[in-house]
Design an enzyme around this catalytic site. Sequence first.
Site, short mmCIF file in Angstrom:
data_model
loop_
_atom_site.label_atom_id
_atom_site.label_comp_id
_atom_site.label_asym_id
_atom_site.label_seq_id
_atom_site.Cartn_x
_atom_site.Cartn_y
_atom_site.Cartn_z
N ALA A 3 0.83 -1.21 0.00
CA ALA A 3 0.00 0.00 0.00
C ALA A 3 0.87 1.26 0.00
CB ALA A 3 -0.92 -0.03 1.21
N HIS A 4 0.22 2.42 0.02
CA HIS A 4 0.93 3.70 -0.05
C HIS A 4 1.97 3.86 1.06
CE1 HIS A 4 -1.28 5.33 3.40
NE2 HIS A 4 -2.26 4.56 2.96
N ASP A 5 3.09 4.44 0.71
CA ASP A 5 4.15 4.82 1.67
C ASP A 5 4.79 3.63 2.41
OD1 ASP A 5 3.68 7.74 1.30
OD2 ASP A 5 1.73 7.22 2.17
N GLY A 39 -0.70 0.73 4.60
CA GLY A 39 0.01 1.99 4.42
C GLY A 39 1.01 2.31 5.52
N HIS A 40 2.11 2.96 5.13
CA HIS A 40 3.14 3.45 6.07
C HIS A 40 3.81 2.33 6.87
CE1 HIS A 40 2.64 7.75 5.48
NE2 HIS A 40 1.34 7.56 5.45
#
Length: 215
Positions: free
Chosen positions: A138-140, A157-158
């Site tokens: 996922a993102h980041d 994410g992250h």
Amino acid sequence: MSEANLLIWGCGGMGREILALCEVLGRNVIGFLDERIEMRGQFVDNVPVLGDIAHIAKYRNEAEIICSGVGDPALKRKFVFKTKEAGFRFAPALVHPSVNVPKNSRLGINSILCAGSIVSINVQVGNFVIVNTNVTLAHDVSVFDYCTISPGVNVSGHVTVEEGVFIGTGSAIREKVSIGAWSMIGGGSFVASDVPPQALYAGVPAVFKKTRTNP
Ligand SMILES: CC(=O)SCCNC(=O)CCNC(=O)[C@H](O)C(C)(C)COP(=O)(O)OP(=O)(O)OC[C@H]1O[C@@H](n2cnc3c(N)ncnc32)[C@H](O)[C@@H]1OP(=O)(O)O
């Protein structure tokens, strides 16, 4: 200029899957590398097993090497050291045509993105990383060198996955979690909180099972 011939460390399941990926990408594989004496001279999926690094000196200027043909992160790292020491070049990342890598995401050398994986925005993947089939990053998300992410893993994410981590099939990682270097996540786990370095975590939610020895 035509692309270099390739050699793959490891002629087991992962090495053979990379061979199949090379075929899809139109890359020519001239052989497998394997430390096991008994494997030298055999053929695997019609490709010769040429032996250890010392047996392939004549290909030094002609071929590039893929060290990600084994799932074990420590073994990958060993092959990287041997390849460097022998003065060979590493192959670039290999990405299945079904996978889109957004412009602001980065993929290091010798990393493998298998069919059906999804790489979101601002994803940083290091060198010698395996992202197996149907994985979501996922993102980041950051994934450091030598990690292996097994089929069907979902990384939210992250999330940060430090060097040399192995994540077992079908696991899910909660957002903003960090997985410490050379740790392992058992198959089918849900990682809900940070994992320290060199630990085996497993289960739903994943809990500490044991310490892992130095790679
Ligand atoms: C294309 C492909 O084939 S890619 C292949 C991808 N392979 C995988 O995803 C395999 C992932 N492997 C696993 O999950 C394995 O169970 C391993 C590697 C974690 C087992 O590691 P080992 O060091 O042998 O640990 P061991 O079997 O002794 O288990 C230690 C403890 O963890 C537990 N455990 C092990 N795996 C899991 C799991 N996936 N989920 C929950 N608990 C687990 C065991 O029950 C045991 O618990 P206990 O101490 O409370 O009794």
